[in-house]
Design a protein around this motif. Sequence first.
Motif, PDB file in Angstrom:
ATOM      1  N   UNK A   1       0.838  -1.196   0.000  1.00 22.69           N
ATOM      2  CA  UNK A   1       0.000   0.000   0.000  1.00 22.69           C
ATOM      3  C   UNK A   1       0.874   1.247   0.000  1.00 22.69           C
ATOM      4  N   UNK A   2       0.263   2.429  -0.227  1.00 24.92           N
ATOM      5  CA  UNK A   2       1.078   3.642  -0.267  1.00 24.92           C
ATOM      6  C   UNK A   2       1.405   4.155   1.129  1.00 24.92           C
ATOM      7  N   UNK A   3       0.922   3.470   2.177  1.00 27.54           N
ATOM      8  CA  UNK A   3       1.334   3.812   3.541  1.00 27.54           C
ATOM      9  C   UNK A   3       2.573   3.013   3.963  1.00 27.54           C
ATOM     10  N   UNK A   4       3.047   2.173   3.060  1.00 29.80           N
ATOM     11  CA  UNK A   4       4.266   1.401   3.305  1.00 29.80           C
ATOM     12  C   UNK A   4       5.296   1.733   2.231  1.00 29.80           C
ATOM     13  N   UNK A   5       6.528   1.319   2.470  1.00 31.44           N
ATOM     14  CA  UNK A   5       7.589   1.623   1.515  1.00 31.44           C
ATOM     15  C   UNK A   5       7.285   0.992   0.163  1.00 31.44           C
ATOM     16  N   UNK A   6       7.800   1.655  -0.857  1.00 32.31           N
ATOM     17  CA  UNK A   6       7.510   1.198  -2.217  1.00 32.31           C
ATOM     18  C   UNK A   6       8.077  -0.197  -2.473  1.00 32.31           C
ATOM     19  N   UNK A   7       9.143  -0.540  -1.788  1.00 29.70           N
ATOM     20  CA  UNK A   7       9.754  -1.847  -1.980  1.00 29.70           C
ATOM     21  C   UNK A   7       8.944  -2.996  -1.430  1.00 29.70           C
ATOM     22  N   UNK A   8       7.853  -2.722  -0.705  1.00 30.19           N
ATOM     23  CA  UNK A   8       7.014  -3.798  -0.179  1.00 30.19           C
ATOM     24  C   UNK A   8       6.174  -4.463  -1.271  1.00 30.19           C
ATOM     25  N   UNK A   9       6.163  -3.922  -2.463  1.00 30.27           N
ATOM     26  CA  UNK A   9       5.373  -4.477  -3.553  1.00 30.27           C
ATOM     27  C   UNK A   9       6.138  -5.639  -4.191  1.00 30.27           C
ATOM     28  N   UNK A  10       5.445  -6.711  -4.483  1.00 29.80           N
ATOM     29  CA  UNK A  10       6.150  -7.873  -5.073  1.00 29.80           C
ATOM     30  C   UNK A  10       6.735  -7.564  -6.447  1.00 29.80           C
ATOM     31  N   UNK A  11       6.101  -6.713  -7.202  1.00 31.59           N
ATOM     32  CA  UNK A  11       6.641  -6.233  -8.483  1.00 31.59           C
ATOM     33  C   UNK A  11       6.794  -4.724  -8.374  1.00 31.59           C
ATOM     34  N   UNK A  12       8.010  -4.245  -8.672  1.00 33.75           N
ATOM     35  CA  UNK A  12       8.311  -2.813  -8.515  1.00 33.75           C
ATOM     36  C   UNK A  12       7.590  -2.039  -9.622  1.00 33.75           C
ATOM     37  N   UNK A  13       6.378  -1.665  -9.333  1.00 32.19           N
ATOM     38  CA  UNK A  13       5.517  -1.013 -10.321  1.00 32.19           C
ATOM     39  C   UNK A  13       4.701   0.068  -9.627  1.00 32.19           C
ATOM     40  N   UNK A  14       4.317   1.061 -10.397  1.00 29.36           N
ATOM     41  CA  UNK A  14       3.569   2.187  -9.833  1.00 29.36           C
ATOM     42  C   UNK A  14       2.201   1.751  -9.323  1.00 29.36           C
ATOM     43  N   UNK A  15       1.567   0.745  -9.972  1.00 27.87           N
ATOM     44  CA  UNK A  15       0.328   0.151  -9.480  1.00 27.87           C
ATOM     45  C   UNK A  15       0.641  -1.060  -8.619  1.00 27.87           C
ATOM     46  N   UNK A  16      -0.384  -1.654  -8.048  1.00 32.88           N
ATOM     47  CA  UNK A  16      -0.208  -2.855  -7.239  1.00 32.88           C
ATOM     48  C   UNK A  16      -0.369  -4.069  -8.162  1.00 32.88           C
ATOM     49  N   UNK A  17       0.738  -4.749  -8.426  1.00 33.49           N
ATOM     50  CA  UNK A  17       0.770  -5.874  -9.363  1.00 33.49           C
ATOM     51  C   UNK A  17       1.283  -7.104  -8.615  1.00 33.49           C
ATOM     52  N   UNK A  18       0.515  -8.191  -8.706  1.00 31.13           N
ATOM     53  CA  UNK A  18       0.847  -9.428  -8.001  1.00 31.13           C
ATOM     54  C   UNK A  18       0.859 -10.576  -9.009  1.00 31.13           C
ATOM     55  N   UNK A  19       1.918 -11.360  -9.065  1.00 25.91           N
ATOM     56  CA  UNK A  19       1.948 -12.510  -9.993  1.00 25.91           C
ATOM     57  C   UNK A  19       1.031 -13.635  -9.511  1.00 25.91           C
TER      58      UNK A  19
END
Length: 543
Positions: free
Chosen positions: A114-132
């Motif tokens: 989420x945008x309340x957490x660091x950007x690196x918490x996303x499984x894919x480094x993307x501007x949207x939330x992308x999950x494989x």
Amino acid sequence: MSTFSVCRLVRILLLALTMAAGPAYGERASFAWFEASGPDTDVEDIRGLAEAQWQPVARKQTLNFGFTKSTYWLRVEVPAEPVNRVLEIGYPLLDDVRVYWYIGGEQVERHVTGDSRKFGSRPIYHRNFVFPVPSNSDPTTAYVRVQSEGAVQIPAQVIESADFLAREQLDYGWQAVFLGIMIAMALYNLFVFVIVRQQAYLWYVLTVVASALVLLNFNGLVFQWLWPDLPILNRYFTAPAISANILFAVMFALNFLAVRNYSRVSYRVLQLVALVSGCSLVYGLFGSYQSSTAIISVFAAVITPLTWILGLVVWRKGQALAGFYVVAWTPLLLGYLVMSISKIGLIPTSTVTELAPQTGVALEVILMSFALAYRINLERRLRIEAQDHALDIQLQANQTLEARVQARTEELEQVNEQLKAVSITDGLTGVANRRQFDEKLEAEWHRALRQGHPLSLVLLDIDYFKRVNDNFGHLAGMIAWSVSRGSAPPKSSAQEICWRDTAARNSVCSCRRRRRPGPPMWLNACGWLWRAHRFTLVTTAAH
């Protein structure tokens, strides 16, 4: 901007709309949502819900719940397919996003971002939330938990990885073009401001920068590019940035259109809008994030058409630049209007609502460049006309001054001639006086020397004329002389008359003729007749 650049921009936009015009969700994946009673609901509780409690999502429908404190769950059932796929949630401003992947009733993956957490918490480094998607061979189910203080939108879709990468290339190309336009226009108008020092250009630069930051923030690029490790800044950026954008846009309109000179009502309304925008900016920094975002979204939805209407009013009042303003700002204001209404939840979020603001801003920048160029040409033309008018006034003033000086000079010359005539003429008799005699003698003397001619000076003395002066006074003598003189040569005294001749022989003959007896000369002095019988002649000849 050149015609080629405009065409290229339109081409990229059309390609983006074409590629993004597909369904909001994968054709084979199914979606359903549930609104939880509280934020503490566990994923196992959600899995245990009856099927009737889940609300299915229609094809091409985007979940948009507006501003709410509720927690929403999304169930995504992905069938087995022999391709790599990803689950994308295309709204990057969600505060808390959690995804739980289940295969065969067992949890295989868990992601918290989420945008309340660091950007690196996303499984894919993307501007949207992308999950494989974790499996291609087995059916997979994802439970997505979404909670946010801002607008809750869940534009989710399951898409093949290859299609996702192809679309993302085009999307980033569009974002790069958009950012390039905004930077170019901001720098260009900043240079213009440095040269001309007019506030309208500074407000326009600030408006362009604020618009770019707002739109890039809604696309998740500000967080990704500027502060990926400082998610706390997201809390203090969205609402203040929108407020600042409205404030700068209003100040630009006030200065660019000179609203105060054309419509006092419009001027007061825009001043009020600027004041409310400033208060919203402060509240966005220190107040509640959810309430400030909701307030500024409603405010932007109201101000957008109002500002456009005020532009029409000023245009009707005779401001030529308002026509360019209305035409240029129409796509921008419509884009913001669509975005604001979608954030409130009145219309569903779609590709059009997401691209509308950036498209409007890009078109506004292109059209406003023509307006600013017209403003420069208009100011230059008005300045040239003012200079020509000033030159005409100065020329007329010079001509008037020259005419007055000429008239005054002629008057002075006439006065000088009169004074000169008075100074060399006897006022009573009108006969040349001693001063003229001296001047004439000196002039004749020099002329005789230059030409080598002889000069004769003859003095004629009238005997007994003194008796007239003694008995009747000098005034009577002068009157008597003026009556009898006819055309006389200059006088050297009251009883002496002088004239010149060019040759000594002629002078002597002339004197003899004047001594020859003739008719008596009668002098009338106040009624007393006196007869002159005798003259005394003194002759002087000079070579």
